[in-house]
Design an enzyme around this catalytic site. Structure first.
Site, mmCIF file in Angstrom:
data_model
loop_
_atom_site.group_PDB
_atom_site.id
_atom_site.type_symbol
_atom_site.label_atom_id
_atom_site.label_comp_id
_atom_site.label_asym_id
_atom_site.label_seq_id
_atom_site.Cartn_x
_atom_site.Cartn_y
_atom_site.Cartn_z
ATOM 1 N N SER A 66 -12.614 -6.226 5.840
ATOM 2 C CA SER A 66 -11.466 -5.334 6.042
ATOM 3 C C SER A 66 -10.458 -5.238 6.593
ATOM 4 C CB SER A 66 -11.949 -3.600 6.014
ATOM 5 O OG SER A 66 -13.093 -3.251 5.132
ATOM 6 N N THR A 106 -10.523 -0.889 8.834
ATOM 7 C CA THR A 106 -9.437 -1.905 9.363
ATOM 8 C C THR A 106 -9.685 -1.407 10.957
ATOM 9 O OG1 THR A 106 -7.617 -0.880 7.609
ATOM 10 C CG2 THR A 106 -6.892 -0.735 9.375
ATOM 11 N N THR A 123 -5.087 -4.541 8.239
ATOM 12 C CA THR A 123 -6.189 -4.501 7.216
ATOM 13 C C THR A 123 -5.754 -5.985 6.416
ATOM 14 O OG1 THR A 123 -6.790 -2.719 6.320
ATOM 15 C CG2 THR A 123 -4.753 -2.894 6.636
ATOM 16 N N ARG A 125 -0.094 -2.785 -4.249
ATOM 17 C CA ARG A 125 -0.199 -1.753 -3.018
ATOM 18 C C ARG A 125 -0.580 -1.723 -1.623
ATOM 19 N NH1 ARG A 125 -4.291 0.166 0.906
ATOM 20 N NH2 ARG A 125 -4.672 2.424 0.798
ATOM 21 N N VAL A 126 0.446 -0.817 -1.100
ATOM 22 C CA VAL A 126 0.366 -1.206 0.773
ATOM 23 C C VAL A 126 -0.270 -0.150 1.142
ATOM 24 C CG1 VAL A 126 1.767 -1.562 2.845
ATOM 25 C CG2 VAL A 126 1.817 -3.079 0.139
ATOM 26 N N GLY A 127 -0.982 0.298 2.371
ATOM 27 C CA GLY A 127 -1.469 1.372 2.681
ATOM 28 C C GLY A 127 -0.476 2.118 3.958
ATOM 29 N N ASP A 128 -1.263 2.262 4.664
ATOM 30 C CA ASP A 128 -0.553 2.969 6.201
ATOM 31 C C ASP A 128 -0.623 2.035 7.481
ATOM 32 O OD1 ASP A 128 -3.535 3.225 5.413
ATOM 33 O OD2 ASP A 128 -3.373 4.653 7.927
ATOM 34 N N THR A 143 -7.536 4.392 10.275
ATOM 35 C CA THR A 143 -7.955 4.263 9.159
ATOM 36 C C THR A 143 -8.678 5.357 7.998
ATOM 37 O OG1 THR A 143 -10.148 2.835 8.743
ATOM 38 C CG2 THR A 143 -10.323 3.847 10.227
ATOM 39 N N GLY A 144 -8.893 4.593 6.789
ATOM 40 C CA GLY A 144 -9.615 5.486 5.526
ATOM 41 C C GLY A 144 -8.422 5.160 5.039
ATOM 42 N N GLY A 161 -4.919 5.682 2.914
ATOM 43 C CA GLY A 161 -4.220 4.888 3.155
ATOM 44 C C GLY A 161 -2.898 6.021 2.894
HETATM 45 N N1 ASP Z 1 -6.065 2.424 5.792
HETATM 46 C C1 ASP Z 1 -6.563 1.127 5.147
HETATM 47 C C2 ASP Z 1 -5.726 1.699 4.025
HETATM 48 O O1 ASP Z 1 -5.143 2.293 3.167
HETATM 49 C C3 ASP Z 1 -7.855 1.431 4.805
HETATM 50 C C4 ASP Z 1 -8.899 1.306 5.750
HETATM 51 O O2 ASP Z 1 -8.960 2.022 7.338
HETATM 52 O O3 ASP Z 1 -10.183 0.634 5.746
HETATM 53 O O4 ASP Z 1 -5.311 0.367 3.728
#
Ligand code: ASP
Length: 328
Positions: free
Chosen positions: A85, A186, A204, A214-217, A237-238, A240
């Protein structure tokens, strides 16, 4: 509903964590003198910290800067092909491209971020260069890559054979529909140094098999990471999308500013998100870690399974299970 509320690390009284402490409670200097401070200290998400935290600790224990520590720490995970990840070996998007997101923040509010960066192994170091060498906070995609190359970073293929096979299997089984939860690893890392300077880093490859672009948090200051040296720091993490929606890391720091301990602050924001979103969180995981200006820490997740790594002078590097809100 609520399960396994474990004893928290470092709960402290209301006054000691608020600005009011200066007026009607012990000052920071008094708190430190009273032995409540735990400097240096490192906390990071998941068990990848067992490899990453020692690299951060080597810097902190030599009296170094927390910013150098968190960068060095998460670079270990970016290099690790077993962590699917983060960085090299990260799972690709659904079109087979490894796209990386990262951000970093120091004790003075300086911060830098990159998102949707491809072919560069250490996005955290590029994020730091954005912070130090540009007037901006975030660069994305082609612009981030061009900047990285101008800074001497080398392009390389980050898609390992193992990650390529996992992608091909996913394509067979999933009909090209992006998923919300193919696993989370992450690394978010928070550190405080012997001078009481907090810093954080988050890096991450994002959700595996996400849509291209796509972009997460994780690269978003306030969502995936936030540091305010007057109060504390948090990282996530999780899924996003959920952390972005609730501005999670910044909100946790605000909870600490209002007097909550790092543990209470993480719990408060996950409860708030759950009360707000409930069934829309089906199948989604949300996890936070936090550290206050004394080096006291907390961790909490929406669902079971979240682990984090804590490093202190007394305890060494320890893998800890976070408490959680829902039983599955
Ligand atoms: N938070 C990350 C995202 O959404 C993913 C992860 O924590 O594994 O990109």
């Amino acid at each position: 509903m609520e399960k396994n509320r474990q004893p928290e690390v470092g709960r402290r009284s209301f006054l000691k964590t608020t600005g009011m402490a200066a007026l009607c409670g012990p000052s920071l200097a008094q708190e430190i003198a009273s032995g409540e401070s735990r400097w240096p200290c490192v906390i990071s998400t998941w068990n990848s910290g067992l490899k990453a935290n020692p690299a951060a600790w080597a810097i902190l224990s030599g009296g170094g800067w927390a910013l150098d520590a968190v960068e060095a720490g998460v670079r270990v995970t970016e290099d690790d092909p077993e962590d699917m990840s983060v960085g090299y070996g990260g799972l690709p998007d659904r079109d087979g491209h490894v796209t990386l997101d990262a951000c970093i923040m120091d004790h003075e509010g300086n911060c830098g971020a990159v998102a949707f960066l491809q072919n560069i192994r250490h996005p955290i170091t590029v994020a730091r260069r954005v912070m130090e060498k540009t007037p901006h906070v975030m660069l994305v995609g082609e612009g981030a890559l061009r900047f990285a190359l101008s800074q001497g970073f080398q392009k390389e293929n980050l898609l390992t054979e193992k990650a390529r096979e996992a992608w091909q299997k996913w394509l067979q089984d999933n009909d090209y529909k992006p998923q919300v939860r193919p696993g989370h690893d992450t690394i978010g890392m928070l550190a405080i140094d012997v001078q009481g300077r907090l810093s954080g880093a988050c890096t991450t490859s994002g959700l595996g098999f996400k849509m291209h672009g796509r972009v997460g948090d994780s690269p978003i200051i306030g969502a995936g990471l936030y540091v305010d040296n007057n109060v504390g720091a948090a990282t996530a993490t999780g899924n996003g999308e959920e952390m972005i929606r609730c501005a999670g890391s910044a909100m946790i720091v605000e909870q600490m500013r209002q007097g909550r301990s790092p543990q209470e602050a993480c719990e408060a924001i996950i409860r708030r998100l759950y009360n707000w979103r409930k069934e829309k969180l089906q199948g989604r995981q949300v996890c936070f870690i936090a550290m206050d200006r004394l080096g006291q820490t907390g961790a909490f997740s929406l669902r079971p399974g979240f682990e984090y790594t804590l490093s202190t002078a007394e305890g060494g590097h320890r893998l800890m299970k976070a408490s959680y809100l829902l039983d599955r």
